[in-house]
Design a protein around this motif. Sequence first.
Motif, mmCIF file in Angstrom:
data_model
loop_
_atom_site.group_PDB
_atom_site.id
_atom_site.type_symbol
_atom_site.label_atom_id
_atom_site.label_comp_id
_atom_site.label_asym_id
_atom_site.label_seq_id
_atom_site.Cartn_x
_atom_site.Cartn_y
_atom_site.Cartn_z
ATOM 1 N N GLU A 179 64.026 42.061 58.750
ATOM 2 C CA GLU A 179 64.138 43.430 59.238
ATOM 3 C C GLU A 179 65.308 43.632 60.184
ATOM 4 O O GLU A 179 65.843 44.729 60.310
ATOM 5 C CB GLU A 179 62.836 43.827 59.948
ATOM 6 C CG GLU A 179 61.603 43.788 59.049
ATOM 7 C CD GLU A 179 61.654 44.821 57.924
ATOM 8 O OE1 GLU A 179 62.554 45.685 57.939
ATOM 9 O OE2 GLU A 179 60.790 44.758 57.030
ATOM 10 N N THR A 180 65.728 42.567 60.900
ATOM 11 C CA THR A 180 66.816 42.682 61.875
ATOM 12 C C THR A 180 67.983 41.831 61.429
ATOM 13 O O THR A 180 67.899 40.601 61.400
ATOM 14 C CB THR A 180 66.346 42.223 63.270
ATOM 15 O OG1 THR A 180 65.194 42.969 63.638
ATOM 16 C CG2 THR A 180 67.449 42.443 64.294
ATOM 17 N N GLU A 212 68.962 49.769 54.591
ATOM 18 C CA GLU A 212 68.118 50.360 55.643
ATOM 19 C C GLU A 212 67.878 49.363 56.782
ATOM 20 O O GLU A 212 66.766 49.210 57.289
ATOM 21 C CB GLU A 212 66.796 50.843 55.048
ATOM 22 C CG GLU A 212 66.964 51.954 54.019
ATOM 23 C CD GLU A 212 65.626 52.406 53.437
ATOM 24 O OE1 GLU A 212 64.594 51.773 53.771
ATOM 25 O OE2 GLU A 212 65.625 53.386 52.669
ATOM 26 N N GLY A 213 68.941 48.660 57.156
ATOM 27 C CA GLY A 213 68.874 47.751 58.299
ATOM 28 C C GLY A 213 68.206 46.427 58.044
ATOM 29 O O GLY A 213 67.987 45.645 58.980
ATOM 30 N N GLY A 214 67.878 46.136 56.789
ATOM 31 C CA GLY A 214 67.199 44.889 56.479
ATOM 32 C C GLY A 214 67.734 44.231 55.229
ATOM 33 O O GLY A 214 68.553 44.800 54.486
ATOM 34 N N VAL A 215 67.279 43.015 55.007
ATOM 35 C CA VAL A 215 67.664 42.248 53.822
ATOM 36 C C VAL A 215 66.386 41.796 53.129
ATOM 37 O O VAL A 215 65.457 41.320 53.785
ATOM 38 C CB VAL A 215 68.517 41.019 54.191
ATOM 39 C CG1 VAL A 215 68.698 40.117 52.977
ATOM 40 C CG2 VAL A 215 69.876 41.453 54.726
ATOM 41 N N PRO A 227 61.461 33.551 57.541
ATOM 42 C CA PRO A 227 62.563 34.169 58.289
ATOM 43 C C PRO A 227 63.112 33.286 59.400
ATOM 44 O O PRO A 227 64.325 33.292 59.664
ATOM 45 C CB PRO A 227 61.927 35.459 58.840
ATOM 46 C CG PRO A 227 60.873 35.804 57.835
ATOM 47 C CD PRO A 227 60.321 34.484 57.361
ATOM 48 N N GLU A 228 62.244 32.518 60.080
ATOM 49 C CA GLU A 228 62.707 31.676 61.183
ATOM 50 C C GLU A 228 63.641 30.560 60.717
ATOM 51 O O GLU A 228 64.407 30.010 61.514
ATOM 52 C CB GLU A 228 61.501 31.053 61.907
ATOM 53 C CG GLU A 228 60.663 32.048 62.698
ATOM 54 C CD GLU A 228 59.790 32.913 61.802
ATOM 55 O OE1 GLU A 228 59.348 33.987 62.268
ATOM 56 O OE2 GLU A 228 59.555 32.517 60.631
#
Length: 345
Positions: A258-259, A246-249, A337-338
């Motif tokens: 999410e992206t 669904e577009g995420g990991v 995430p960063e």
Amino acid sequence: MSTITIHEVSKTYGPKRALDSLSLDVHSGEMIAILGSSGCGKTTLLRCLAGLIVPDSGAIRFGGEDVTRLPPQERPIGMVFQSYALFPNMTVAENVGFPLKVRGRAPREIAARVEELLDLVKLTALADRHPNELSGGQQQRTALARALAPSPQVLLLDEPLSALDAVVRDNLRDELRRIQQKVRTTALIVTHDQAEALAVADRVVVMQDGRIEQLATPEVLYEQPLTAFSASFIGNRNALRLPVVEGGVRLGKALTLETVPAATTAALFVRPEDVRRVGAEHGEPAYVESRMFQGQTTRFYLQLQREGEIVHLRADWPAREVADIRVGDTVHVALTPEDVHVFEA
């Protein structure tokens, strides 16, 4: 000092393309590190610059002068090899002065230049010794001084530290950078050691399959890899392949992105020092498979469970903070995430 312009240089050996239309501009007084795994073309590039190999196509210019087909002795270069290549029958001083002697310089001029360079490389006290009386590091310092003796416009270094033991290599690496910055000779160093490349260079070229994968300052290359290869090659990053849903990991409580690239599988890269220890409510449980004390840090090899599959992670944590963590323990980890670089797998 001289600029170096490499324009669309190619070289093939049978079916193997060692250099593939490679272009690179090196600024005057800059040190560039050429980094890559075996067979990537880095040594072929250096040998083209030295005149030991003639490229099939393209051009090489030093300070605007086309040197593509000039023989080595007509190029304004100094070269330091992995093997020290010193004359065993000559003293340190005689080795350093040899390039000036063959150029017909006056003895007084040679003596003054040798004295200057031996002081620069901190070998004045060893001027009368022969190579077999020197350590490996002292021999390589002698080779460096000899390469600098004729004041070359370009200094080429072919894995000059790889034959040295770890402590000597680290010390000489720092000295090499100090000397290059002092004399401001335009320099290229070929290495397969990322720590060496990041430490000595103004900019780093990452090569793969005869092409430049990324060219950047050490800081940018370390923090902002542009390709999956750069991310895997610099920083000793963990490499994870996770499905895109669904577009995420997602990796349980450890990570949510999410992206991500529009693909079914994403390649994620994260440095060991960016794997964080957290409380159970904020992270995923990880089994400690093994640990390796590394001085300031301890490296842990961890196993996480994801939908029946095992995900392996390396984590580097301050040794004094994790002295009580043992093999077989369970810790909880998370990824910011960063700190995660994502590419299409």
